[in-house]
Design an enzyme around this catalytic site. Structure first.
Site, PDB file in Angstrom:
ATOM      1  N   ASP A  16      -2.431  38.395  -1.882  1.00 45.84           N
ATOM      2  CA  ASP A  16      -2.306  39.462  -2.871  1.00 45.84           C
ATOM      3  C   ASP A  16      -1.911  38.937  -4.246  1.00 45.84           C
ATOM      4  OD1 ASP A  16      -2.932  41.421  -0.982  1.00 45.84           O
ATOM      5  OD2 ASP A  16      -0.850  41.614  -0.356  1.00 45.84           O
ATOM      6  N   ARG A  96      13.690  42.778   0.073  1.00 43.91           N
ATOM      7  CA  ARG A  96      13.078  43.392  -1.114  1.00 43.91           C
ATOM      8  C   ARG A  96      14.059  43.770  -2.219  1.00 43.91           C
ATOM      9  NH1 ARG A  96       9.416  40.592   0.718  1.00 43.91           N
ATOM     10  NH2 ARG A  96       7.460  41.517   1.428  1.00 43.91           N
ATOM     11  N   ASP A 125       6.838  48.556   1.024  1.00 44.80           N
ATOM     12  CA  ASP A 125       7.391  47.636   0.034  1.00 44.80           C
ATOM     13  C   ASP A 125       7.274  48.153  -1.387  1.00 44.80           C
ATOM     14  OD1 ASP A 125       8.404  45.774   1.756  1.00 44.80           O
ATOM     15  OD2 ASP A 125       6.686  44.441   1.680  1.00 44.80           O
ATOM     16  N   SER A 177      -1.570  39.846   7.757  1.00 48.67           N
ATOM     17  CA  SER A 177      -0.622  39.913   6.651  1.00 48.67           C
ATOM     18  C   SER A 177       0.716  39.424   7.189  1.00 48.67           C
ATOM     19  CB  SER A 177      -0.499  41.351   6.137  1.00 48.67           C
ATOM     20  OG  SER A 177       0.508  41.442   5.151  1.00 48.67           O
TER      21      SER A 177
END
Length: 410
Positions: A16, A96, A125, A177
Site C-alpha cells: 500500500d 496504531r 486502521d 495482507s
C-alpha cells in the site's frame, strides 16, 4: 490544495505505502516525508530508507519506538486483561495510536499540513489513525488514498507498482495482507477470506505449527511485579527483550495462534489469523496470578472493564477520557498482582502448572475440613437460610395461593 506542501506518510514499505508515494506526488504535487515507525517489524526496516527515497520521498524518518510500545501500550493493555471478542490480543490496535502520535510529532517538526496513511476504506486502521491524529492535533489534514483513488484491489496496486517501476514485497500468488510488530503477526486476505479454509502450514512467520512442535513439554516461569512481567525463568529482562524471549519460547512450541472471524468497527465481519506467542503466555500467566490475588468482587468488575477496554483499543479510542479513567481503575487492581506463574507448553497448548504470590488470598489452612477457627461449618446453616430466603418466601406464597384456590374451588 497541497501543491508544494509537505505531507507526512505513514510508511511501512509494504504494498500500500509503496504505491502511495508516487500516487501522492502525481495527484497532489506535494513533498512526501516518509515516516517509518518501528514497533518491531523486523529485518525489513534496514531497507526502508533506500526504498522510500527510490519511490519518490524527499526525506525519511525511522523512529525506533519498541520500548515505548511495550511500556506504554502493551503493558497497560495486558494489565487490563483486554482481549477483543475472546481471541484477539490487539497487536495492531495497540500499535496504531503510538504510530499516530509519532506522525503528529514529525508533522510538527517538518511543518507539514497533512498526514497520509495506507489503511483501506473497509478496515479499522483508518479509524484508529485518524481519531488518534485528531485527538492530538485536529488541525492536521488527512489523506486516505484508498478512499479516493481508482485502484480497487491489491491486484490493481500490484499492476500500478509495476507500471511505475516500484519494487513490492507481494505477488498475486501470495497476496496476504500482513501486519507484524514485536507483539504479533496478523494475516488477512487471499484464501483466508473463506472461513472454511484452514490456514496453510506455511502461513506462519514466527510460530511452529503445533503438529510440528517438539514432542516434549517445556516449562516456563514468568514473574510479575504489580501486573508487569519482569523475569523469565528467574532472569530479569528489559521489556523488549522479555517479549522477544517469550516469542521464541512460545513460538517453537506452537503456542499463540488465533483464527478469528471478528466484527470490524465499520460494520462487517472479517477473518484474521494472528500469531501472538509471547502475548498468549503473558495473558495466561497474568490471569492465573489474578485468580490468586484478587478478591471476587474486584475480579468480577474487572472482567467488565477488560471487555470495555478491549473495545476502546480496538475502536481507536486510545486517547479518550474513558480509557484514561479505566487505566486508573486497572492500576489500582494491580497493586498486589505480584508473584510467579509456571506454565507448561505442549504443541500449541498452555497449561497452568503452578502459581505463587506473597499476596495470595488462598490459604490452605482455611479450606481444609479440619479448621474451625476461621470457618465454622455450623455457620453455614444460617447463611443458607438467609441466602435462600427470597426463594423460600416465593415458594410459601405459591403454596398458600394454591391452597386458597383449592378452598374456593378454582
Amino acid at each position: 490544495m497541497l501543491k508544494g506542501e509537505k505531507v507526512v506518510l505513514a510508511y511501512s514499505g509494504g504494498l500500500d505505502t509503496s504505491v502511495i508515494i508516487p500516487w501522492l506526488k502525481e495527484n497532489y504535487e506535494c513533498e512526501i516525508i516518509a515516516a517509518c515507525i518501528d514497533v518491531g517489524q523486523g529485518g525489513e526496516i534496514k531497507y526502508i530508507k533506500d526504498k522510500a527515497l527510490a519511490s519518490g520521498a524527499s526525506k525519511v524518518y525511522i523512529e525506533d519506538v519498541k520500548e515505548e510500545f511495550v511500556k506504554d501500550y502493551i503493558f497497560p493493555t495486558l494489565k487490563a486483561g483486554a482481549v477483543y471478542e475472546g481471541k484477539y490480543l490487539l497487536g495492531t490496535s495497540m500499535a496504531r495510536p503510538l504510530i499516530a502520535k509519532k506522525l503528529v510529532e514529525i508533522a510538527h517538526k517538518e511543518g507539514a499540513k497533512a498526514i497520509a496513511h495506507g489503511a483501506t476504506g473497509k478496515g479499522n486502521d483508518q479509524v484508529r489513525f485518524e481519531v488518534s491524529i485528531h485527538a492530538l492535533d485536529p488541525s492536521i489534514k488527512i489523506i486516505a488514498p484508498w478512499r479516493i483513488w481508482d485502484l480497487k484491489s491489491r491486484e490493481d496496486e500490484i499492476d500500478y507498482a509495476k507500471k511505475k517501476g516500484i519494487p513490492i514485497p507481494v505477488t498475486k500468488e501470495k497476496i496476504y495482507s500482513v501486519d507484524n510488530n514485536l507483539w504479533h503477526v496478523s494475516h488477512e486476505g487471499g484464501d483466508l477470506e473463506d472461513p472454511w479454509n484452514e490456514p496453510k502450514s506455511d502461513l506462519y512467520d514466527i510460530i511452529t505449527p503445533p503438529d510440528k512442535a517438539p514432542d516434549k513439554p517445556e516449562y516456563v516461569l514468568i514473574e510479575f511485579e504489580k501486573g508487569i512481567p519482569v523475569k523469565v525463568n528467574g532472569k530479569a529482562l528489559e521489556p523488549v527483550k522479555l517479549i522477544e524471549e517469550l516469542n521464541v519460547i512460545a513460538g517453537k512450541n506452537g503456542v499463540g495462534i488465533a483464527d478469528l472471524v471478528e466484527n470490524r468497527l465499520v460494520g462487517m465481519k472479517s477473518r484474521g489469523v494472528y500469531e501472538t506467542p509471547a502475548g498468549t503466555l503473558l495473558y495466561t500467566a497474568h490471569k492465573e496470578l489474578e485468580y490468586l490475588v484478587l478478591d471476587k468482587e474486584t475480579m468480577r468488575f474487572k472482567d467488565l472493564v477488560s471487555q470495555k477496554y478491549a473495545d476502546l483499543v480496538y475502536n481507536g479510542l486510545w486517547f479518550s477520557p474513558l480509557k484514561a479513567a479505566l487505566d486508573a481503575f486497572v492500576e489500582e487492581t494491580q497493586k498486589n498482582v505480584t508473584g510467579v506463574v509456571r506454565l507448561k507448553l505442549y504443541k500449541g497448548n498452555v497449561i497452568n502448572a503452578g502459581v505463587k504470590s506473597s499476596y495470595s488470598l488462598y490459604n490452605e489452612e482455611f479450606v481444609t475440613f479440619g479448621k474451625d477457627d476461621v470457618y465454622n461449618q455450623k455457620d453455614a446453616e444460617g447463611f443458607i437460610n438467609l441466602f435462600g430466603l427470597s426463594l423460600k418466601i416465593k415458594a410459601l406464597m405459591e403454596m398458600g395461593r394454591k391452597d386458597m384456590d383449592e378452598a374456593v374451588g378454582r
